[in-house]
Design a protein around this motif. Sequence first.
Motif, mmCIF file in Angstrom:
data_model
loop_
_atom_site.group_PDB
_atom_site.id
_atom_site.type_symbol
_atom_site.label_atom_id
_atom_site.label_comp_id
_atom_site.label_asym_id
_atom_site.label_seq_id
_atom_site.Cartn_x
_atom_site.Cartn_y
_atom_site.Cartn_z
ATOM 1 N N ILE A 108 15.788 -48.237 48.269
ATOM 2 C CA ILE A 108 15.817 -46.696 48.089
ATOM 3 C C ILE A 108 14.440 -46.286 48.320
ATOM 4 C CG2 ILE A 108 16.250 -44.591 46.714
ATOM 5 C CD1 ILE A 108 18.145 -46.271 45.009
ATOM 6 N N LEU A 147 12.032 -43.908 48.132
ATOM 7 C CA LEU A 147 11.535 -42.883 47.025
ATOM 8 C C LEU A 147 10.180 -42.364 47.539
ATOM 9 C CD1 LEU A 147 12.441 -44.510 43.644
ATOM 10 C CD2 LEU A 147 13.570 -42.665 44.753
ATOM 11 N N SER A 156 17.515 -36.432 39.003
ATOM 12 C CA SER A 156 16.223 -37.581 39.314
ATOM 13 C C SER A 156 15.021 -36.570 39.261
ATOM 14 C CB SER A 156 16.702 -37.572 40.854
ATOM 15 O OG SER A 156 17.654 -38.528 41.077
ATOM 16 N N LYS A 165 20.608 -43.322 40.000
ATOM 17 C CA LYS A 165 19.428 -43.387 40.944
ATOM 18 C C LYS A 165 20.213 -43.899 42.053
ATOM 19 C CE LYS A 165 15.502 -44.907 39.856
ATOM 20 N NZ LYS A 165 14.469 -46.056 39.584
ATOM 21 N N TYR A 210 21.234 -41.866 45.588
ATOM 22 C CA TYR A 210 21.145 -42.031 46.885
ATOM 23 C C TYR A 210 22.276 -42.181 47.929
ATOM 24 C CZ TYR A 210 18.978 -44.658 50.836
ATOM 25 O OH TYR A 210 18.532 -44.889 52.164
ATOM 26 N N ARG A 211 23.630 -42.641 47.209
ATOM 27 C CA ARG A 211 24.623 -42.846 47.822
ATOM 28 C C ARG A 211 25.210 -41.312 48.396
ATOM 29 N NH1 ARG A 211 27.742 -47.211 48.392
ATOM 30 N NH2 ARG A 211 26.852 -49.230 47.932
ATOM 31 N N TYR A 266 23.281 -38.901 48.891
ATOM 32 C CA TYR A 266 22.454 -38.512 50.098
ATOM 33 C C TYR A 266 22.807 -39.184 51.314
ATOM 34 C CZ TYR A 266 18.532 -39.115 52.909
ATOM 35 O OH TYR A 266 17.667 -39.340 54.193
ATOM 36 N N LYS A 267 22.961 -40.439 51.298
ATOM 37 C CA LYS A 267 23.249 -41.227 52.419
ATOM 38 C C LYS A 267 24.545 -40.719 53.165
ATOM 39 C CE LYS A 267 21.861 -44.585 55.265
ATOM 40 N NZ LYS A 267 20.465 -44.466 55.783
ATOM 41 N N TRP A 304 16.477 -33.182 47.978
ATOM 42 C CA TRP A 304 16.427 -34.609 48.933
ATOM 43 C C TRP A 304 14.940 -34.692 49.493
ATOM 44 C CZ3 TRP A 304 19.813 -36.998 46.503
ATOM 45 C CH2 TRP A 304 21.026 -36.581 46.554
ATOM 46 N N TYR A 336 13.345 -38.379 48.621
ATOM 47 C CA TYR A 336 13.175 -39.517 49.520
ATOM 48 C C TYR A 336 12.204 -39.300 50.756
ATOM 49 C CZ TYR A 336 17.551 -40.338 47.062
ATOM 50 O OH TYR A 336 18.478 -40.597 45.791
ATOM 51 N N THR A 362 12.164 -40.221 54.095
ATOM 52 C CA THR A 362 12.842 -40.500 55.069
ATOM 53 C C THR A 362 12.695 -39.893 56.518
ATOM 54 O OG1 THR A 362 15.017 -39.436 54.801
ATOM 55 C CG2 THR A 362 14.539 -41.469 53.704
ATOM 56 N N THR A 393 15.185 -36.547 55.792
ATOM 57 C CA THR A 393 14.784 -35.456 54.935
ATOM 58 C C THR A 393 13.571 -34.532 55.503
ATOM 59 O OG1 THR A 393 13.042 -36.950 53.555
ATOM 60 C CG2 THR A 393 15.334 -36.796 52.992
#
Length: 439
Positions: A50, A52, A292, A302, A306-307, A309-310, A372, A376, A378, A381
């Motif tokens: 993940i 973070l 979170s 947690k 993330y799932r 979000y994903k 998000w 995260y 990424t 985001t």
Amino acid sequence: MEFKKALVNARHHFVFIAGLVTALVVAFTIETRDYGQVLGNITFEVSEPIPLRENRILTEQEYLWAKTAWQYFENNYQDNTGLVNSVDGYPSTTMWDTASYMMGLISAEKLNVVSHAEFTLRMEKVLNTLARLPLIEGQLPNKAYNTKTLEMVDYANQPVPKGIGWSAIDIGRILVPFNILIWQYPEFNKPVNNVLNHWNVTEMIDKGYLYGSRPAVKGDGFELVQEGRIGYEEYASKALSLMGRDVFNAMKYIDYLDLVEIDGVEIPTDKRDPAKYHAHNYVVSESYILDSLEFGADSISKIFAYRVYKAQENRYERTGILTAVSEDNVDESPYFVYNTVFSDGKEWNAISDQGDDASHLKTLSTKAAFGWYALYDTPYTSLLIDDAKALYSKQKGWYSGRYESDGRTNKAITANTNGIVLESLAYVQNGSLLSVGAK
């Protein structure tokens, strides 16, 4: 209310929490292994680390974003009561939105958007008001109040002298800032306890579950109804658990957990049938984001966060539509829409609180994009925040989002959106807001 007694000896408090966590681990049969997680009889793989975001000082632009969010609370503050309007210019609020204001105020103080003196003045006033609210049958706060008069009202802001019932989820949320104040701002110990002595929190808990109230279907008075679905139910219970309340069953994920594959990701959903239980099982971003940002999430939420979000990132990869969904006010009828990853058996479902189709009002949610982004680090985001960063008014604060259908700005402006923007930015700088020592 014995909340103050529970805080007299911090050692006993930490022992209780440690024992609670141990009990939860045993009861939930949760194991952490390299290849995945086991929750009851459900195994789900952890397919990737993940990503973070590491805490850091805000950039100049991020600080200006925080100041923009605070402008909403400046504009909608009611000086005589210390409350803030839920929606721009509309003198009504709920406990959820009052919590959004209090969390926004705490975040603004942490980020030096407001001075400690202003923070103290505002927090004292809102706590004093909460300690004298008229209550449902003298027990717990009504679902809505007039921010100017403190009258109990319905959702149209019309006075209802006996009230329309309480929301256990809303009350659970407002206990989050109460806990932060107790642990990080001890000067508010007495005002917080005055509120909790005024409210009878025990009335909304039965055998470890949360119960709201509503006008009785038959006869006068009110009836209790179990409240909360996976995501919100566990989130709202956490602050109560810190107060030593028995919310064991409400905190369990396993009893009604189902996993549904959406865009290649198995996301958590609640298997209680809306037709039978008369409550929708929305899967949205907000409960997982708040868990979170505020609590730092637990070992299960947690992964669930993330799932959720994903799945949204994967929808973007599949369709090219930037996706950050949550429940939001909208600037046209029905004025509030649940934009979901999954609800009532349908993926990417958008519905009103009555369950009516609202697909034409699907939006990129500003607060979800900020949440998000805070959590995260990424490329996706970064795309979300690049799109959301234009959705504001310098004079009014952050708009609720952007409509998918035609790119119009959803110009509803609310305490919840602006509070979560502030929370998200405070998290970027300080980490989870409830962590002791995070001040």
